[in-house]
Design a protein around this motif. Sequence first.
Motif, PDB file in Angstrom:
ATOM      1  N   LEU A 164       0.825  -1.205   0.000  1.00 13.78           N
ATOM      2  CA  LEU A 164       0.000   0.000   0.000  1.00 13.78           C
ATOM      3  C   LEU A 164       0.861   1.258   0.000  1.00 13.78           C
ATOM      4  O   LEU A 164       0.539   2.243  -0.682  1.00 13.78           O
ATOM      5  N   VAL A 165       1.961   1.246   0.751  1.00 11.42           N
ATOM      6  CA  VAL A 165       2.862   2.404   0.778  1.00 11.42           C
ATOM      7  C   VAL A 165       3.466   2.633  -0.602  1.00 11.42           C
ATOM      8  O   VAL A 165       3.510   3.770  -1.105  1.00 11.42           O
ATOM      9  N   VAL A 166       3.921   1.568  -1.243  1.00  8.67           N
ATOM     10  CA  VAL A 166       4.524   1.681  -2.576  1.00  8.67           C
ATOM     11  C   VAL A 166       3.488   2.149  -3.595  1.00  8.67           C
ATOM     12  O   VAL A 166       3.774   2.997  -4.451  1.00  8.67           O
ATOM     13  N   THR A 167       2.272   1.598  -3.493  1.00 10.23           N
ATOM     14  CA  THR A 167       1.210   2.014  -4.407  1.00 10.23           C
ATOM     15  C   THR A 167       0.909   3.498  -4.247  1.00 10.23           C
ATOM     16  O   THR A 167       0.761   4.236  -5.219  1.00 10.23           O
ATOM     17  N   GLY A 168       0.806   3.948  -2.993  1.00  2.00           N
ATOM     18  CA  GLY A 168       0.574   5.364  -2.736  1.00  2.00           C
ATOM     19  C   GLY A 168       1.714   6.224  -3.239  1.00  2.00           C
ATOM     20  O   GLY A 168       1.496   7.309  -3.798  1.00  2.00           O
ATOM     21  N   LEU A 169       2.944   5.746  -3.067  1.00  2.00           N
ATOM     22  CA  LEU A 169       4.124   6.485  -3.531  1.00  2.00           C
ATOM     23  C   LEU A 169       4.090   6.682  -5.046  1.00  2.00           C
ATOM     24  O   LEU A 169       4.269   7.794  -5.550  1.00  2.00           O
ATOM     25  N   LEU A 170       3.824   5.603  -5.780  1.00  4.98           N
ATOM     26  CA  LEU A 170       3.808   5.676  -7.242  1.00  4.98           C
ATOM     27  C   LEU A 170       2.646   6.529  -7.746  1.00  4.98           C
ATOM     28  O   LEU A 170       2.795   7.307  -8.698  1.00  4.98           O
ATOM     29  N   THR A 171       1.487   6.392  -7.111  1.00  2.76           N
ATOM     30  CA  THR A 171       0.337   7.203  -7.504  1.00  2.76           C
ATOM     31  C   THR A 171       0.619   8.681  -7.259  1.00  2.76           C
ATOM     32  O   THR A 171       0.312   9.540  -8.090  1.00  2.76           O
ATOM     33  N   GLY A 172       1.193   8.979  -6.105  1.00  7.13           N
ATOM     34  CA  GLY A 172       1.499  10.360  -5.763  1.00  7.13           C
ATOM     35  C   GLY A 172       2.484  10.992  -6.724  1.00  7.13           C
ATOM     36  O   GLY A 172       2.287  12.125  -7.185  1.00  7.13           O
ATOM     37  N   ILE A 173       3.542  10.259  -7.058  1.00  3.22           N
ATOM     38  CA  ILE A 173       4.537  10.777  -8.004  1.00  3.22           C
ATOM     39  C   ILE A 173       3.885  11.047  -9.359  1.00  3.22           C
ATOM     40  O   ILE A 173       4.143  12.063 -10.007  1.00  3.22           O
ATOM     41  N   GLY A 174       3.009  10.138  -9.789  1.00  2.00           N
ATOM     42  CA  GLY A 174       2.347  10.297 -11.078  1.00  2.00           C
ATOM     43  C   GLY A 174       1.515  11.564 -11.162  1.00  2.00           C
ATOM     44  O   GLY A 174       1.459  12.218 -12.208  1.00  2.00           O
TER      45      GLY A 174
END
Length: 206
Positions: free
Chosen positions: A8-18
Amino acid sequence: MDGMPLTLVVTGLLTGIGLIAAVGAQNAYLLRQGLRRQHVGALVLLCAASDVVLIGLAVLGVGAAVQEWPAFLDVARWGGGLFVIGYGLHVGWRALRPGEALVAGAGGRQISLRRALTTMAALTWLNPHLYLDIIVLGSIANTHGPEGRWWYYAGLVAASILWFSALGFGSRGLAPLLSRPRSWQVLDGLIAVVMLAIGVGLLLGG
């Protein structure tokens, strides 16, 4: 940390960067101040803190309040559009005047911390796209349940801190490419075009 929270942290990180990495008025202004090495830390802190607060409120469900009051987005759209167009015209005028060229790195005409923070706050908080993104992120976060949503939120916050830090402090690596006044004129010209396009798009409802 077991697999699920980390995912979930990684998913949030990638979504946020996008979402955050998209070229916009906020990023353009931070880039320029980063190249000038003026008030970078304070501006990075303001950008990241704004995301921490707004995304946190969205995760708590405040984003629904924005949906219940559509007029808020209209106010932000017109206010933000006019401000960004005004700033774009200012930067464009500066690009046409060689005497206003800046020195890449420490130096050039200093602006006050208050003015820098006020400009960044306006570019950030008067952007209706920001609130639309916040609503989306809050909705996505809450699909992960009462506990999972905060792991997702942690990833979004990490993305914000990493992106703005890299843009603000990393931009100084471009200083050698902008050692000539003509390079600054080109950069300011490009920023002016971006600002005007964003501002007109906001006023037209884009």
